[in-house]
Write a protein that holds these residues in place. Structure first.
Motif, PDB file in Angstrom:
ATOM      1  N   PHE A  31       0.834  -1.202   0.000  1.00 28.11           N
ATOM      2  CA  PHE A  31       0.000   0.000   0.000  1.00 28.11           C
ATOM      3  C   PHE A  31       0.870   1.254   0.000  1.00 28.11           C
ATOM      4  N   LEU A  32       1.902   1.271   0.834  1.00 27.90           N
ATOM      5  CA  LEU A  32       2.781   2.440   0.914  1.00 27.90           C
ATOM      6  C   LEU A  32       3.527   2.671  -0.403  1.00 27.90           C
ATOM      7  N   GLY A  33       4.057   1.586  -0.971  1.00 26.02           N
ATOM      8  CA  GLY A  33       4.748   1.729  -2.247  1.00 26.02           C
ATOM      9  C   GLY A  33       3.823   2.205  -3.343  1.00 26.02           C
ATOM     10  N   SER A  34       2.618   1.672  -3.379  1.00 26.40           N
ATOM     11  CA  SER A  34       1.641   2.066  -4.395  1.00 26.40           C
ATOM     12  C   SER A  34       1.138   3.493  -4.153  1.00 26.40           C
ATOM     13  N   LEU A  35       1.183   3.937  -2.897  1.00 32.66           N
ATOM     14  CA  LEU A  35       0.787   5.311  -2.595  1.00 32.66           C
ATOM     15  C   LEU A  35       1.730   6.299  -3.276  1.00 32.66           C
ATOM     16  N   SER A  36       3.017   6.006  -3.242  1.00 32.57           N
ATOM     17  CA  SER A  36       3.972   6.855  -3.961  1.00 32.57           C
ATOM     18  C   SER A  36       3.695   6.831  -5.458  1.00 32.57           C
ATOM     19  N   LEU A  37       3.469   5.640  -5.998  1.00 29.02           N
ATOM     20  CA  LEU A  37       3.199   5.514  -7.431  1.00 29.02           C
ATOM     21  C   LEU A  37       1.924   6.254  -7.831  1.00 29.02           C
ATOM     22  N   SER A  38       0.927   6.247  -6.960  1.00 29.48           N
ATOM     23  CA  SER A  38      -0.354   6.873  -7.309  1.00 29.48           C
ATOM     24  C   SER A  38      -0.233   8.377  -7.461  1.00 29.48           C
ATOM     25  N   THR A  39       0.778   8.995  -6.847  1.00 30.08           N
ATOM     26  CA  THR A  39       0.955  10.435  -6.999  1.00 30.08           C
ATOM     27  C   THR A  39       1.386  10.799  -8.421  1.00 30.08           C
ATOM     28  N   LEU A  40       1.901   9.817  -9.166  1.00 34.05           N
ATOM     29  CA  LEU A  40       2.310  10.071 -10.551  1.00 34.05           C
ATOM     30  C   LEU A  40       1.119  10.273 -11.472  1.00 34.05           C
ATOM     31  N   ILE A  41      -0.087  10.009 -10.975  1.00 33.49           N
ATOM     32  CA  ILE A  41      -1.291  10.340 -11.744  1.00 33.49           C
ATOM     33  C   ILE A  41      -1.317  11.835 -12.041  1.00 33.49           C
ATOM     34  N   PHE A  42      -0.741  12.615 -11.144  1.00 29.09           N
ATOM     35  CA  PHE A  42      -0.719  14.070 -11.314  1.00 29.09           C
ATOM     36  C   PHE A  42       0.422  14.526 -12.210  1.00 29.09           C
ATOM     37  N   LEU A  43       1.236  13.591 -12.702  1.00 29.72           N
ATOM     38  CA  LEU A  43       2.449  13.946 -13.439  1.00 29.72           C
ATOM     39  C   LEU A  43       2.160  14.762 -14.695  1.00 29.72           C
ATOM     40  N   PHE A  98       8.796  18.091  -4.884  1.00 33.21           N
ATOM     41  CA  PHE A  98       7.586  17.291  -5.104  1.00 33.21           C
ATOM     42  C   PHE A  98       7.887  15.794  -5.096  1.00 33.21           C
ATOM     43  N   PHE A  99       8.835  15.377  -5.931  1.00 35.56           N
ATOM     44  CA  PHE A  99       9.098  13.942  -6.078  1.00 35.56           C
ATOM     45  C   PHE A  99       9.800  13.360  -4.852  1.00 35.56           C
ATOM     46  N   LEU A 100      10.572  14.191  -4.142  1.00 38.11           N
ATOM     47  CA  LEU A 100      11.225  13.710  -2.927  1.00 38.11           C
ATOM     48  C   LEU A 100      10.195  13.400  -1.844  1.00 38.11           C
ATOM     49  N   TYR A 101       9.233  14.301  -1.676  1.00 40.37           N
ATOM     50  CA  TYR A 101       8.202  14.078  -0.664  1.00 40.37           C
ATOM     51  C   TYR A 101       7.253  12.947  -1.085  1.00 40.37           C
ATOM     52  N   MET A 102       6.948  12.884  -2.370  1.00 39.10           N
ATOM     53  CA  MET A 102       6.044  11.821  -2.828  1.00 39.10           C
ATOM     54  C   MET A 102       6.698  10.441  -2.744  1.00 39.10           C
ATOM     55  N   ALA A 103       8.028  10.423  -2.679  1.00 41.40           N
ATOM     56  CA  ALA A 103       8.744   9.146  -2.567  1.00 41.40           C
ATOM     57  C   ALA A 103       8.823   8.635  -1.133  1.00 41.40           C
ATOM     58  N   LEU A 104       8.433   9.451  -0.153  1.00 41.14           N
ATOM     59  CA  LEU A 104       8.575   9.070   1.249  1.00 41.14           C
ATOM     60  C   LEU A 104       7.801   7.794   1.621  1.00 41.14           C
ATOM     61  N   PRO A 105       6.545   7.636   1.181  1.00 43.42           N
ATOM     62  CA  PRO A 105       5.870   6.368   1.487  1.00 43.42           C
ATOM     63  C   PRO A 105       6.602   5.169   0.891  1.00 43.42           C
ATOM     64  N   GLY A 106       7.140   5.325  -0.313  1.00 45.69           N
ATOM     65  CA  GLY A 106       7.912   4.257  -0.936  1.00 45.69           C
ATOM     66  C   GLY A 106       9.187   3.959  -0.180  1.00 45.69           C
ATOM     67  N   LEU A 107       9.822   5.007   0.352  1.00 46.98           N
ATOM     68  CA  LEU A 107      11.035   4.814   1.151  1.00 46.98           C
ATOM     69  C   LEU A 107      10.709   4.054   2.430  1.00 46.98           C
ATOM     70  N   LEU A 108       9.588   4.407   3.058  1.00 51.88           N
ATOM     71  CA  LEU A 108       9.158   3.685   4.253  1.00 51.88           C
ATOM     72  C   LEU A 108       8.866   2.225   3.918  1.00 51.88           C
ATOM     73  N   ALA A 109       8.274   1.989   2.738  1.00 46.92           N
ATOM     74  CA  ALA A 109       8.019   0.618   2.297  1.00 46.92           C
ATOM     75  C   ALA A 109       9.322  -0.149   2.126  1.00 46.92           C
ATOM     76  N   LEU A 110      10.322   0.496   1.551  1.00 42.99           N
ATOM     77  CA  LEU A 110      11.626  -0.148   1.349  1.00 42.99           C
ATOM     78  C   LEU A 110      12.262  -0.532   2.678  1.00 42.99           C
ATOM     79  N   LEU A 111      12.266   0.392   3.619  1.00 46.64           N
ATOM     80  CA  LEU A 111      12.865   0.120   4.923  1.00 46.64           C
ATOM     81  C   LEU A 111      12.120  -1.006   5.640  1.00 46.64           C
ATOM     82  N   THR A 112      10.803  -1.016   5.496  1.00 41.45           N
ATOM     83  CA  THR A 112      10.007  -2.077   6.122  1.00 41.45           C
ATOM     84  C   THR A 112      10.303  -3.425   5.481  1.00 41.45           C
TER      85      THR A 112
END
Length: 254
Positions: free
Chosen positions: A22-34, A168-182
């Motif tokens: 979910f966290l990783g996909s949350l980062s990806l979902s922000t790219l809808i606004f790309l 923008f992309f640094l903050y949007m990557a934070l959920p993905g970073l948390l997913a990686l660490l987990t």
């Protein structure tokens, strides 16, 4: 509740993997606004199309080659590698936004990582489940991929409206970073679940035979049509909505 799991440890592990995805996909979902972001940055429609279509070939390569790679490394390790690739793609976009070729490359890198992650995670989750409720829990896990689309675009639009593209992309990557660490933590804590795929790798010739099978044509056409429509919606709807002063986040929340 536990009928699909060998023990309570497996159930906890499954729940944590759902959270990670979910966290990783949350980062990806922000790219809808790309597309809307690139338009505000002065990209032409042709350039926006190039960036948005960049993941196509890398994702296909990842999907087709994941099986062979999983014969050599475990699913969780490939998930870690693929999540890291996606984060690198986000970081690259942050500093390469002024360059169309570089933005295209880094967007493609995100697609490359997501293709590996999807394949490895789905195979992995299937290997963790057993019993009559496999489909139920498999569906729960699979929903972790599209579910963040209800939240990611809202966050992305809010950030861009208030702070612009800087960071923008640094903050949007934070959920993905948390997913990686987990994921890294899970690979250490739950070492007993760290195993390679037992599913034989499928060769390119086998894929070709599947594509040529008549019974696949109608199904394949239907899936392709849905994919095209979904690709258009997630790719260009944000740009259309922003140009007509509609809320991108609220549209995808519906």
């Amino acid at each position: 509740m536990t009928s699909a799991f060998a023990n309570n440890s497996s159930q906890r592990y499954f729940s944590l993997l759902c959270l990670v995805t979910f966290l990783g996909s949350l980062s990806l979902s922000t790219l809808i606004f790309l597309s809307a972001l690139l338009n505000e940055e002065g990209y032409s429609q042709q350039a926006i199309g190039s960036v948005l279509s960049a993941p196509l070939i890398p994702t296909l390569i990842a999907l087709f080659s994941a099986g062979a790679i999983l014969q050599r490394i475990s699913c969780i390790r490939l998930m870690i590698i693929s999540q890291a690739l996606m984060i690198l793609g986000f970081i690259g976009l942050e500093y390469a936004l002024s360059s169309i070729p570089l933005s295209t490359i880094f967007r493609g890198l995100i697609g490359f990582g997501s293709g590996f992650y999807f394949s490895a995670s789905m195979i992995y989750i299937r290997s963790l489940l057993s019993g009559p409720r496999i489909i139920y829990f498999f569906g729960i896990y699979a929903s972790m991929f599209p579910l963040p689309n209800a939240f990611g675009p809202i966050v992305a639009q809010w950030y861009f409206k208030n702070h612009g593209s800087d960071g923008f992309f640094l903050y949007m990557a934070l959920p993905g970073l948390l997913a990686l660490l987990t994921l890294i933590a899970l690979s250490i804590i739950f070492k007993g679940f760290d195993r390679s795929s037992k599913t034989p790798a499928i060769g390119l010739h086998s894929y070709y035979q599947i594509l040529c099978a008549k019974r696949f044509h109608a199904l394949g056409l239907g899936i392709f049509s849905i994919g095209v429509l979904w690709g258009f919606v997630t790719g260009y709807m944000a740009l259309y909505l922003s140009q007509h002063n509609f809320s991108v986040g609220l549209f995808f929340y519906q």
